[in-house]
Write an enzyme that holds these catalytic residues in place. Structure first.
Site, PDB file in Angstrom:
ATOM      1  CG  HIS A  77      35.010  26.333  38.327  1.00 33.24           C
ATOM      2  ND1 HIS A  77      36.233  26.958  38.448  1.00 33.24           N
ATOM      3  CD2 HIS A  77      34.154  27.261  37.834  1.00 33.24           C
ATOM      4  CE1 HIS A  77      36.119  28.202  38.016  1.00 33.24           C
ATOM      5  NE2 HIS A  77      34.874  28.415  37.639  1.00 33.24           N
ATOM      6  CB  CYS A  93      27.670  36.235  38.308  1.00 29.87           C
ATOM      7  SG  CYS A  93      29.190  36.549  37.405  1.00 29.87           S
TER       8      CYS A  93
HETATM    9  C1  PEP Z   1      33.868  34.155  39.471  1.00 28.94           C
HETATM   10  O1  PEP Z   1      35.071  34.028  39.291  1.00 28.94           O
HETATM   11  O2  PEP Z   1      33.377  34.677  40.490  1.00 28.94           O
HETATM   12  C2  PEP Z   1      32.904  33.672  38.467  1.00 28.94           C
HETATM   13  C3  PEP Z   1      31.623  33.936  38.577  1.00 28.94           C
HETATM   14  O3  PEP Z   1      33.373  32.875  37.471  1.00 28.94           O
HETATM   15  P1  PEP Z   1      33.846  31.368  37.729  1.00 28.94           P
HETATM   16  O4  PEP Z   1      33.376  30.979  39.098  1.00 28.94           O
HETATM   17  O5  PEP Z   1      33.262  30.522  36.681  1.00 28.94           O
HETATM   18  O6  PEP Z   1      35.330  31.453  37.613  1.00 28.94           O
END
Ligand code: PEP
Ligand code: MG
Length: 617
Positions: A227, A547
């Site tokens: 993140h 996503c």
């Molecule tokens: C993912 O896990 O691909 C996602 C879009 O959520 P995050 O990156 O916030 O965990």
């Protein structure tokens, strides 16, 4: 104009750093080129600002005698964590050139020694138990005492004394950072246009960075799709993570070049490197301008298939970027970032205001708001302070109470968030999304809370859309992917979280520099799961989007189209590149590519198929 030329005060800071670098070159210095992970595209030049300089805040209040044991236990935990961190650095020395290894190894050994039965730790424990000092104050005071004595003891060789004093202070700083768990992060004092250098940044730290002031970021730790990386990409900051040896070699105030496209950091660049970097800054800006022209063009393949391109968002500050990118709506609002870096939790009213602002700004394009995905690497101090954190901080946080698991244990949090989202739905189309779903029961339980919240609001005469906004599930846990057929009967839509899906399928931490060779979204196992999710969505007639960071990689666009995806959500800076890839694609070619790839069993074979495809078209 380069990114940092746009910022006042930068020219002067850069000129000073330039002069200092020139002096160092005259004095026989030479540039140091280090490589890491290419995270945020773009090139920037600026003076180094090392976050390790910022002192951690330490309270001077005395502890009570009853707290001595707990305070010593805190110190022990910080020592263990510090040892682990240094052990990790030690393990990664091998990737450095031999002269750097020879320089760093003794330093890391000295640190490890100080974290053993050392004078520093003995003294700190004595200060806790006899002086009733907090652990952080005990460590700082003891280190200061030792450092002063070391300098005084080496009158004939002040350099050696100073070096050893610095080592003691450095290990004390690490201990204090680990004790306060508020590592470094006041970015106060950061000069405009600086290159921010740190051993690591948490996602919450990254969310504090002002892209108008920071030219680039480089850290030693961090993985491709953690993140922290995601946040820095969202801010459009040239970024290189996982750069071994960076903090040991950096000189605050001296110039550095960060090439976030190539994954290279050059400390104290030569005149030739600087000139080359400046040309790259200009070339990148020109490329951005060319991409910007795509903003108004539709995302349609050459054979006429429309593809929905949406933006991932973390903070309202990104809204102007969404507008500039040409994305149609927000495919993923990571709402947990709204809870970070604050002392209290945003209540229903505060959340309503934020969501409404975002929904209004989209002017009729949909916004998918994901409820809190807290846990794993994402630290939310206000939640810990509110007692929600009691169950986290386990040995394997990514496998514990994350996302919907945590929310169902704290339905009050979920209810507040649902209420705020529902209130914002009056301002435009909204979708609600549940993170980290593993079982159908989680969706059913969340839906029951969703409907109860709506009834309460309606009873209070709040006008809500009828039917209520769709309630969908992130599919990012392999179990959910494998049971997607059942999940599609309880979820109104799916969003594939390829970052977590990759991490959990391959058992490789998305945020760990060490795991980058294994963490690979084009591993056939991940691709098979994505294909199964898309098929389940199609079978049940529900919308499926993707996503995760895969969506932002334009090289993968043909593969994703071939897998049947028609809706992709990504960081705003990637939208034009992906749009270009969509506009160049022919569906039949994409389907043939994907069919061939799905027959492969090895990631390298998938990569080779992709390469051959791009060589052909
Ligand atoms: C993912 O896990 O691909 C996602 C879009 O959520 P995050 O990156 O916030 O965990
Ligand atoms: Mg996820």
């Amino acid at each position: 104009m380069s990114k940092n030329e746009a910022t006042p005060g930068v020219a002067q800071a850069e000129a000073e750093a330039h002069a200092a670098t020139a002096r160092s070159v005259e004095a026989g210095g030479f540039e140091r080129r280090l490589s890491g992970l290419a995270i945020g595209p773009g090139v920037a030049v600026g003076p180094v600002f090392g976050t390790r300089e910022a002192p951690a805040e330490i309270t001077r209040a005395r502890i009570s005698a009853a707290d001595i044991e707990a305070e010593c236990a805190r110190l022990d935990a910080a020592v263990t964590l510090s040892r682990k961190q240094i052990g990790k650095l030690r393990a990664r020395l091998a990737v450095l050139p031999e002269d750097s290894q020879a320089e760093l190894a003794p330093l890391l050994d000295a640190y490890v020694q100080m974290l053993g039965p050392s004078r520093l730790l003995r003294g700190a424990r004595r200060r806790i138990s006899e002086g009733l000092r907090s652990a952080e104050q005990a460590v700082t005071d003891e280190a200061d005492g030792i450092a002063t004595a070391l300098v005084a003891a080496s009158p004939d060789d002040p350099d050696a004394g100073g070096r050893r004093a610095d080592e003691v202070r450095e290990i004390a700083r690490r201990l204090v950072r680990n004790l306060t768990r508020a590592p470094f992060r006041s970015f106060a004092g950061l000069p405009a246009g600086a290159v921010l250098v740190a051993e690591w940044l948490t996602p919450a730290d990254a969310a504090l960075i002002d892209p108008a002031r920071v030219a680039a970021v480089a850290t030693e730790e961090g993985g491709l799709d953690g993140h922290t990386a995601i946040m820095l990409r969202a801010l459009g900051i040239p970024t290189v993570l996982g750069v071994m040896g960076l903090t040991a070699h950096m000189e605050p105030g001296r110039l550095a070049v960060v090439d976030g496209t190539a994954g290279v950091v050059v400390l104290e660049p030569s005149a030739a490197t600087l000139a080359q970097a400046r040309r790259a800054v200009t070339a990148f800006a020109r490329r951005q301008q060319r991409w910007a022209r795509l903003r108004r063009l539709p995302a349609v393949t050459r054979c006429g298939t429309e593809v929905a391109l949406q933006a991932n968002m973390e903070l309202p500050a990104e809204l102007p970027l969404v507008a500039q990118s040409g994305a149609h709506g927000v495919g993923l609002l990571r709402s947990e970032f709204l809870f970070m870096n604050r002392e209290d939790l945003p209540d229903e009213r505060a959340q309503t205001e934020i969501y409404t602002t975002i929904v209004e700004a989209m002017e009729g394009d949909p916004v998918t708001i994901r409820v809190l995905d807290w846990g794993g690497e994402k630290e939310i101090e206000a939640l810990t302070a509110a007692g929600v954190g009691a169950a986290v901080g386990d040995a394997n946080p990514a496998l514990g109470l994350r996302g919907i698991r945590m929310l169902l244990r704290h339905p009050d949090l979920l209810t507040t968030q649902f209420a705020a989202i529902l209130r914002s739905a009056g301002a435009g189309p909204v979708r609600v999304m549940l993170p980290m779903v593993t079982n159908m029961a989680e969706v059913r339980e969340a839906r029951a809370i969703y409907h109860r919240t709506a009834e309460t609001l309606r009873a209070a005469r709040v006008k809500l859309p009828d039917p209520l906004p769709p309630l969908g599930a992130m599919v990012e846990v392999p179990a959910a992917a494998l049971t997607a057929d059942g999940l599609a009967t309880v979820a109104d839509f799916f969003a594939i979280g390829s970052n977590d899906l990759t991490m959990y399928t391959l058992a490789a931490d998305r945020g760990d520099t060490e795991a980058v060779d294994i963490y690979n979204p084009i591993h056939p196992a991940v691709l098979q799961l994505i294909a199964a999710i898309v098929a389940a969505g199609a079978h049940h007639g529900i919308d499926v989007s993707l996503c995760g960071e895969m969506a932002a990689n334009a090289r993968l666009t043909p593969l994703l189209l071939g897998l049947g995806l028609r809706s992709l959500s990504m960081n705003t800076t990637a939208v034009p590149r992906v749009k270009q890839a969509v506009r160049s694609a022919r569906l039949a070619d994409c389907q043939a590519l994907t069919a061939a790839i799905l027959r492969e069993s090895e990631p390298d074979a998938v990569a080779a198929q992709l390469q051959a495809f791009h060589d052909r078209v």
